[in-house]
Design a protein around this motif. Structure first.
Motif, PDB file in Angstrom:
ATOM      1  N   ASN A  64      29.226  50.689  33.108  1.00 16.16           N
ATOM      2  CA  ASN A  64      29.425  51.800  33.972  1.00 16.16           C
ATOM      3  C   ASN A  64      28.406  51.607  35.126  1.00 16.16           C
ATOM      4  OD1 ASN A  64      27.050  52.710  32.891  1.00 16.16           O
ATOM      5  ND2 ASN A  64      28.256  53.906  31.333  1.00 16.16           N
ATOM      6  N   GLU A  65      28.403  53.086  36.006  1.00 15.98           N
ATOM      7  CA  GLU A  65      27.549  53.078  37.198  1.00 15.98           C
ATOM      8  C   GLU A  65      26.014  52.947  36.680  1.00 15.98           C
ATOM      9  OE1 GLU A  65      26.773  55.060  41.276  1.00 15.98           O
ATOM     10  OE2 GLU A  65      28.321  56.003  39.883  1.00 15.98           O
ATOM     11  N   SER A  66      25.642  53.441  35.481  1.00 17.49           N
ATOM     12  CA  SER A  66      24.380  53.635  34.862  1.00 17.49           C
ATOM     13  C   SER A  66      23.871  52.188  34.616  1.00 17.49           C
ATOM     14  CB  SER A  66      24.050  54.784  34.131  1.00 17.49           C
ATOM     15  OG  SER A  66      24.856  54.394  32.915  1.00 17.49           O
ATOM     16  N   TYR A  72      28.286  48.134  40.647  1.00 17.53           N
ATOM     17  CA  TYR A  72      29.257  49.310  40.471  1.00 17.53           C
ATOM     18  C   TYR A  72      29.554  49.892  41.908  1.00 17.53           C
ATOM     19  CZ  TYR A  72      32.266  52.738  38.257  1.00 17.53           C
ATOM     20  OH  TYR A  72      33.104  53.602  37.692  1.00 17.53           O
ATOM     21  N   ARG A  73      28.510  50.348  42.611  1.00 18.92           N
ATOM     22  CA  ARG A  73      28.610  50.929  43.853  1.00 18.92           C
ATOM     23  C   ARG A  73      29.368  49.914  44.824  1.00 18.92           C
ATOM     24  NH1 ARG A  73      22.619  53.066  43.324  1.00 18.92           N
ATOM     25  NH2 ARG A  73      22.768  55.061  41.731  1.00 18.92           N
ATOM     26  N   MET A  74      28.910  48.672  44.829  1.00 18.87           N
ATOM     27  CA  MET A  74      29.477  47.640  45.906  1.00 18.87           C
ATOM     28  C   MET A  74      30.860  47.617  45.590  1.00 18.87           C
ATOM     29  SD  MET A  74      28.371  43.772  46.114  1.00 18.87           S
ATOM     30  CE  MET A  74      26.555  44.207  46.681  1.00 18.87           C
ATOM     31  N   VAL A  75      31.592  47.410  44.240  1.00 16.23           N
ATOM     32  CA  VAL A  75      32.843  47.571  43.874  1.00 16.23           C
ATOM     33  C   VAL A  75      33.479  48.798  44.583  1.00 16.23           C
ATOM     34  CG1 VAL A  75      34.650  47.613  42.210  1.00 16.23           C
ATOM     35  CG2 VAL A  75      32.493  45.827  42.131  1.00 16.23           C
ATOM     36  N   ARG A  76      32.892  49.991  44.204  1.00 22.68           N
ATOM     37  CA  ARG A  76      33.532  51.163  44.590  1.00 22.68           C
ATOM     38  C   ARG A  76      33.668  51.199  46.066  1.00 22.68           C
ATOM     39  NH1 ARG A  76      30.559  55.976  42.019  1.00 22.68           N
ATOM     40  NH2 ARG A  76      28.962  55.406  43.406  1.00 22.68           N
ATOM     41  N   ASN A  83      41.664  50.715  50.257  1.00 22.00           N
ATOM     42  CA  ASN A  83      42.654  51.558  49.895  1.00 22.00           C
ATOM     43  C   ASN A  83      43.009  51.359  48.476  1.00 22.00           C
ATOM     44  OD1 ASN A  83      42.245  53.542  51.911  1.00 22.00           O
ATOM     45  ND2 ASN A  83      43.652  52.073  53.330  1.00 22.00           N
ATOM     46  N   LEU A  84      42.291  50.933  47.573  1.00 19.01           N
ATOM     47  CA  LEU A  84      42.563  50.488  46.203  1.00 19.01           C
ATOM     48  C   LEU A  84      41.929  51.630  45.046  1.00 19.01           C
ATOM     49  CD1 LEU A  84      42.169  46.525  46.267  1.00 19.01           C
ATOM     50  CD2 LEU A  84      44.351  47.839  45.971  1.00 19.01           C
ATOM     51  N   PRO A  85      42.645  52.001  43.951  1.00 15.85           N
ATOM     52  CA  PRO A  85      41.941  52.599  42.996  1.00 15.85           C
ATOM     53  C   PRO A  85      40.692  51.873  42.391  1.00 15.85           C
ATOM     54  CG  PRO A  85      44.434  52.310  42.341  1.00 15.85           C
ATOM     55  CD  PRO A  85      43.943  51.395  43.495  1.00 15.85           C
ATOM     56  N   MET A  86      39.744  52.687  41.753  1.00 13.52           N
ATOM     57  CA  MET A  86      38.484  52.103  41.450  1.00 13.52           C
ATOM     58  C   MET A  86      38.970  51.109  40.154  1.00 13.52           C
ATOM     59  SD  MET A  86      35.011  51.455  41.543  1.00 13.52           S
ATOM     60  CE  MET A  86      33.886  50.994  40.491  1.00 13.52           C
ATOM     61  N   PRO A  87      38.674  49.860  40.275  1.00  8.74           N
ATOM     62  CA  PRO A  87      38.904  48.959  39.066  1.00  8.74           C
ATOM     63  C   PRO A  87      37.758  49.180  38.038  1.00  8.74           C
ATOM     64  CG  PRO A  87      37.993  47.616  40.649  1.00  8.74           C
ATOM     65  CD  PRO A  87      38.178  48.723  41.324  1.00  8.74           C
ATOM     66  N   ARG A  88      37.922  48.626  36.856  1.00 10.22           N
ATOM     67  CA  ARG A  88      37.032  48.588  35.862  1.00 10.22           C
ATOM     68  C   ARG A  88      36.089  47.484  36.368  1.00 10.22           C
ATOM     69  NH1 ARG A  88      39.717  47.205  30.389  1.00 10.22           N
ATOM     70  NH2 ARG A  88      41.392  46.578  31.807  1.00 10.22           N
ATOM     71  N   VAL A  89      34.809  47.547  35.959  1.00 12.95           N
ATOM     72  CA  VAL A  89      33.840  46.702  36.314  1.00 12.95           C
ATOM     73  C   VAL A  89      33.080  46.026  34.936  1.00 12.95           C
ATOM     74  CG1 VAL A  89      31.428  46.173  37.320  1.00 12.95           C
ATOM     75  CG2 VAL A  89      33.193  47.955  38.316  1.00 12.95           C
TER      76      VAL A  89
END
Length: 287
Positions: A64-66, A72-76, A83-89
C-alpha cells in the motif's frame, strides 16, 4: 487492429495445439473432445485467475502507499494520466531488475516491480517502465499474455507427463486409442511449438507498449535508457525466480545472459526497441 487479429490467431493456434496433442495421444473423437475440454478449461481459468497466477509465479507481494510511498504515488499519477483505474501495486523480492503487469482487464489489474529495478533505475526511467506496464493494461495485453502463458504451460506440462509415462509406464496401446508416434512427437515438439507461438504473441505487443509509454510520459529516451540499463543488469543478475512460461509478461528478457535462451527470446531485441523509441522521440519533437 492488425496486431489484435494476429494475436487472436496465435491464441487460437495455441488452443489448437492442445487439441491436436490430445487427438494424437488419446486418439479419435475422444481425444478431440478431451482436447477441447482442456483448452476451454485452461482459457476460462486463466481468464478469471490470470492476475493471481502471474503474481504467485513470481512471489509478488501487494503493497500500500504507506509501505512503498514513492512507487505507489508514481503508479497512481501515471494511471490518472492514462485514464485507468488504480491498479494494485506489488513488489517482487528479487535483486534482478524487472517489472510486469497482469490482470484480465483494467479493473482487475496489477503492476509489479522487483526490488532490484527500484534500486538501479532513476525516477524518470522507473516512471517510463511503469508507463510501459500501464500501456499493456490499457491495451489489454495482460490478459492475452497470461492466457498464452497458461496454455503454453499446460502444453509443456502435458509433454513432461507423457515423457515420464514413456520412461516408466510405456506408451499407450494402440487398441486403447493411443498413438505412440503422437506421444513421441508431443514430448519433443509440443513445448517447442508452444514457445514459438508465445514468442510471436509477445513480440507483437512490446513495440506498442513502448510507444504508449513514450507518449504517456513524453519522454521516449527515458524508456530507451531504462531498457539498456535493464538489459545490461540482466546479464549480471539473472532472475532465478523467473518462470519461463510467464517470461513474456516481463519488460525485459530475464535470461539475457544465457546464449541458448537468447535463441528463444519472447521480446524484440533491446536494440530494435531503443531505435524505435528514438525515432518516436524525433517525431514527437517535430510536433
Amino acid at each position: 487492429m492488425g496486431n489484435q487479429l494476429k494475436t487472436a490467431a496465435l491464441l487460437a493456434a495455441l488452443s489448437g495445439l492442445l487439441i491436436a496433442i490430445s487427438y494424437w495421444v488419446v486418439g479419435g473423437t475422444t481425444g478431440i473432445i478431451i482436447g477441447i475440454a482442456i483448452a476451454a478449461a485452461t482459457n476460462l481459468f486463466s481468464w478469471y485467475q490470470s492476475d493471481r497466477i502471474a503474481l504467485a509465479a513470481y512471489g509478488a507481494q501487494e503493497v500500500n502507499e504507506s509501505q512503498a510511498p514513492q512507487l505507489y504515488r508514481m503508479v497512481r499519477k501515471l494511471a490518472e494520466q492514462a485514464n485507468l483505474p488504480m491498479p494494485r501495486v506489488c513488489i517482487v523480492p528479487s535483486a534482478s531488475p524487472n517489472a510486469f503487469a497482469t490482470g484480465r482487464d483494467p479493473e482487475h489489474a496489477a503492476v509489479a516491480v522487483t526490488e532490484g529495478i527500484m534500486q538501479i533505475l532513476p525516477p524518470d526511467e522507473l516512471e517510463a517502465v511503469i508507463a510501459h506496464e500501464l500501456s499493456h493494461i490499457a491495451n489489454r495485453d495482460t490478459l492475452t499474455q497470461a492466457v498464452a502463458a497458461t496454455v503454453a504451460g499446460a502444453i509443456s506440462f502435458l509433454g513432461q507427463m507423457l515423457s515420464y509415462s514413456m520412461w516408466f509406464g510405456g506408451s499407450r496401446d494402440n487398441e486403447r486409442g493411443g498413438n505412440p508416434i503422437g506421444v513421441l512427437a508431443t514430448v519433443i515438439l509440443a513445448p517447442f511449438a508452444a514457445t514459438v507461438l508465445q514468442m510471436a504473441i509477445s513480440r507483437t505487443r512490446e513495440f506498442s507498449a513502448d510507444a504508449g509509454a513514450a507518449k504517456l510520459t513524453r519522454n521516449p529516451r527515458a524508456l530507451a535508457s531504462a531498457l539498456q540499463r535493464l538489459e545490461a543488469a540482466a546479464k549480471g543478475i539473472p532472475f532465478h525466480g523467473a518462470n519461463p512460461a510467464f517470461e513474456p509478461l516481463l519488460i525485459i528478457n530475464p535470461f539475457s545472459g544465457e546464449a541458448i535462451a537468447n535463441l528463444f527470446r519472447t521480446h524484440p531485441s533491446t536494440e530494435q526497441r531503443v531505435a524505435a523509441l528514438l525515432e518516436l522521440e524525433r517525431e514527437l519533437s517535430s510536433l
